[in-house]
Design a protein around this motif. Structure first.
Motif, PDB file in Angstrom:
ATOM      1  N   ALA A  73       0.809  -1.152   0.070  1.00 14.08           N
ATOM      2  CA  ALA A  73      -0.131   0.099  -0.021  1.00 14.08           C
ATOM      3  C   ALA A  73       0.806   1.395   0.137  1.00 14.08           C
ATOM      4  N   GLU A  74       1.912   1.075   0.453  1.00 10.29           N
ATOM      5  CA  GLU A  74       3.154   2.251   0.549  1.00 10.29           C
ATOM      6  C   GLU A  74       3.577   2.314  -0.811  1.00 10.29           C
ATOM      7  N   ARG A  75       4.082   1.520  -1.411  1.00  8.92           N
ATOM      8  CA  ARG A  75       4.794   1.592  -2.829  1.00  8.92           C
ATOM      9  C   ARG A  75       4.674   0.111  -3.369  1.00  8.92           C
ATOM     10  N   ASP A  76       4.953  -0.008  -4.791  1.00  7.03           N
ATOM     11  CA  ASP A  76       5.010  -1.380  -5.371  1.00  7.03           C
ATOM     12  C   ASP A  76       6.600  -1.826  -5.028  1.00  7.03           C
ATOM     13  N   MET A  77       6.720  -3.192  -4.837  1.00  9.98           N
ATOM     14  CA  MET A  77       7.874  -3.662  -4.489  1.00  9.98           C
ATOM     15  C   MET A  77       8.157  -5.023  -5.049  1.00  9.98           C
ATOM     16  N   THR A  78       9.435  -5.470  -5.314  1.00  9.50           N
ATOM     17  CA  THR A  78       9.989  -6.580  -5.973  1.00  9.50           C
ATOM     18  C   THR A  78       9.671  -7.845  -4.821  1.00  9.50           C
ATOM     19  N   ILE A  79      10.083  -9.104  -4.999  1.00 10.88           N
ATOM     20  CA  ILE A  79       9.884 -10.068  -4.278  1.00 10.88           C
ATOM     21  C   ILE A  79      11.115  -9.781  -3.027  1.00 10.88           C
ATOM     22  N   ALA A  80      12.299  -9.396  -3.705  1.00  7.08           N
ATOM     23  CA  ALA A  80      13.377  -9.059  -2.568  1.00  7.08           C
ATOM     24  C   ALA A  80      13.230  -8.086  -1.657  1.00  7.08           C
ATOM     25  N   GLU A  81      12.482  -7.018  -2.213  1.00  6.75           N
ATOM     26  CA  GLU A  81      12.181  -5.829  -1.325  1.00  6.75           C
ATOM     27  C   GLU A  81      11.079  -6.234   0.000  1.00  6.75           C
ATOM     28  N   VAL A  82      10.022  -7.063  -0.602  1.00  3.95           N
ATOM     29  CA  VAL A  82       9.073  -7.615   0.340  1.00  3.95           C
ATOM     30  C   VAL A  82       9.867  -8.475   1.374  1.00  3.95           C
ATOM     31  N   ALA A  83      10.630  -9.472   0.912  1.00  3.04           N
ATOM     32  CA  ALA A  83      11.264 -10.335   1.706  1.00  3.04           C
ATOM     33  C   ALA A  83      12.334  -9.680   2.821  1.00  3.04           C
ATOM     34  N   GLU A  84      12.668  -8.499   2.448  1.00  2.28           N
ATOM     35  CA  GLU A  84      13.486  -7.769   3.312  1.00  2.28           C
ATOM     36  C   GLU A  84      12.818  -7.468   4.740  1.00  2.28           C
ATOM     37  N   ASN A  85      11.462  -7.554   4.590  1.00  2.00           N
ATOM     38  CA  ASN A  85      10.585  -7.087   5.701  1.00  2.00           C
ATOM     39  C   ASN A  85      10.142  -8.282   6.711  1.00  2.00           C
ATOM     40  N   PHE A  86      10.582  -9.490   6.247  1.00  4.84           N
ATOM     41  CA  PHE A  86      10.107 -10.693   6.918  1.00  4.84           C
ATOM     42  C   PHE A  86      11.301 -11.865   7.118  1.00  4.84           C
ATOM     43  N   GLN A  87      10.976 -12.365   8.098  1.00  2.00           N
ATOM     44  CA  GLN A  87      12.005 -13.453   8.605  1.00  2.00           C
ATOM     45  C   GLN A  87      11.637 -14.889   8.056  1.00  2.00           C
ATOM     46  N   MET A  88      11.740 -14.887   6.526  1.00  3.58           N
ATOM     47  CA  MET A  88      11.562 -15.961   5.949  1.00  3.58           C
ATOM     48  C   MET A  88      12.179 -15.912   4.688  1.00  3.58           C
ATOM     49  N   THR A  89      12.279 -17.005   3.895  1.00  2.00           N
ATOM     50  CA  THR A  89      12.862 -17.252   2.615  1.00  2.00           C
ATOM     51  C   THR A  89      12.094 -16.462   1.447  1.00  2.00           C
ATOM     52  N   ARG A  90      12.707 -16.082   0.362  1.00  2.00           N
ATOM     53  CA  ARG A  90      12.220 -15.626  -0.647  1.00  2.00           C
ATOM     54  C   ARG A  90      10.952 -16.506  -1.168  1.00  2.00           C
ATOM     55  N   ALA A  91      11.540 -17.744  -1.204  1.00  2.00           N
ATOM     56  CA  ALA A  91      10.494 -18.761  -1.815  1.00  2.00           C
ATOM     57  C   ALA A  91       9.118 -18.775  -1.069  1.00  2.00           C
ATOM     58  N   ALA A  92       9.248 -18.542   0.258  1.00  2.00           N
ATOM     59  CA  ALA A  92       8.198 -18.199   1.124  1.00  2.00           C
ATOM     60  C   ALA A  92       7.320 -17.185   0.888  1.00  2.00           C
ATOM     61  N   VAL A  93       8.053 -16.018   0.698  1.00  3.01           N
ATOM     62  CA  VAL A  93       7.489 -14.760   0.247  1.00  3.01           C
ATOM     63  C   VAL A  93       6.889 -14.758  -0.967  1.00  3.01           C
ATOM     64  N   LYS A  94       7.457 -15.430  -1.820  1.00  6.08           N
ATOM     65  CA  LYS A  94       6.780 -15.682  -3.348  1.00  6.08           C
ATOM     66  C   LYS A  94       5.467 -16.317  -3.415  1.00  6.08           C
ATOM     67  N   LYS A  95       5.655 -17.577  -2.449  1.00  4.29           N
ATOM     68  CA  LYS A  95       4.156 -18.324  -2.403  1.00  4.29           C
ATOM     69  C   LYS A  95       3.139 -17.282  -1.697  1.00  4.29           C
TER      70      LYS A  95
END
Length: 106
Positions: free
Chosen positions: A25-47
């Motif tokens: 809602a704040e801005r568009d993001m790549t998977i990597a940018e989203v993943a930086e905000n969570f304690q999980m793998t990029r694969a989990a964020v992608k799911k």
């Protein structure tokens, strides 16, 4: 309830996915940018992003080799409209109930 609503509610059921929506809602993001905000793998964020996409709550645009995730306002609006219908439904029914209770006490 339509299949899209079911998928949207499934997407919203998870707190991580709701957190991702707050970020997007704040801005568009790549998977990597989203993943930086969570304690999980990029694969989990992608799911999680895939589930949000299936629920029509986000869009994913490929720009070169990068996938950019963005809020889908139309998908969110449909979910909001669905909730608004039931808000009005309960407001009306509770108003009738209140009127009936007040009749009994007077």
């Amino acid at each position: 309830m339509t299949h899209a609503h079911q998928m949207g509610f499934r997407a919203l059921a998870d707190p991580t996915r709701r957190g991702i929506l707050h970020l997007l809602a704040e801005r568009d993001m790549t998977i990597a940018e989203v993943a930086e905000n969570f304690q999980m793998t990029r694969a989990a964020v992608k799911k999680h992003l895939t589930i949000l996409k299936e629920g029509d709550l986000i869009s994913i645009q490929t720009i070169g080799r990068t996938r950019v995730n963005a809020i889908n306002p139309d998908g969110l609006r449909q979910i909001s409209d669905w909730f608004s219908y039931f808000d009005a439904f309960w407001d009306e029914h509770l108003s009738v109930l209140k009127t009936e209770i007040e009749k009994d006490t007077t």
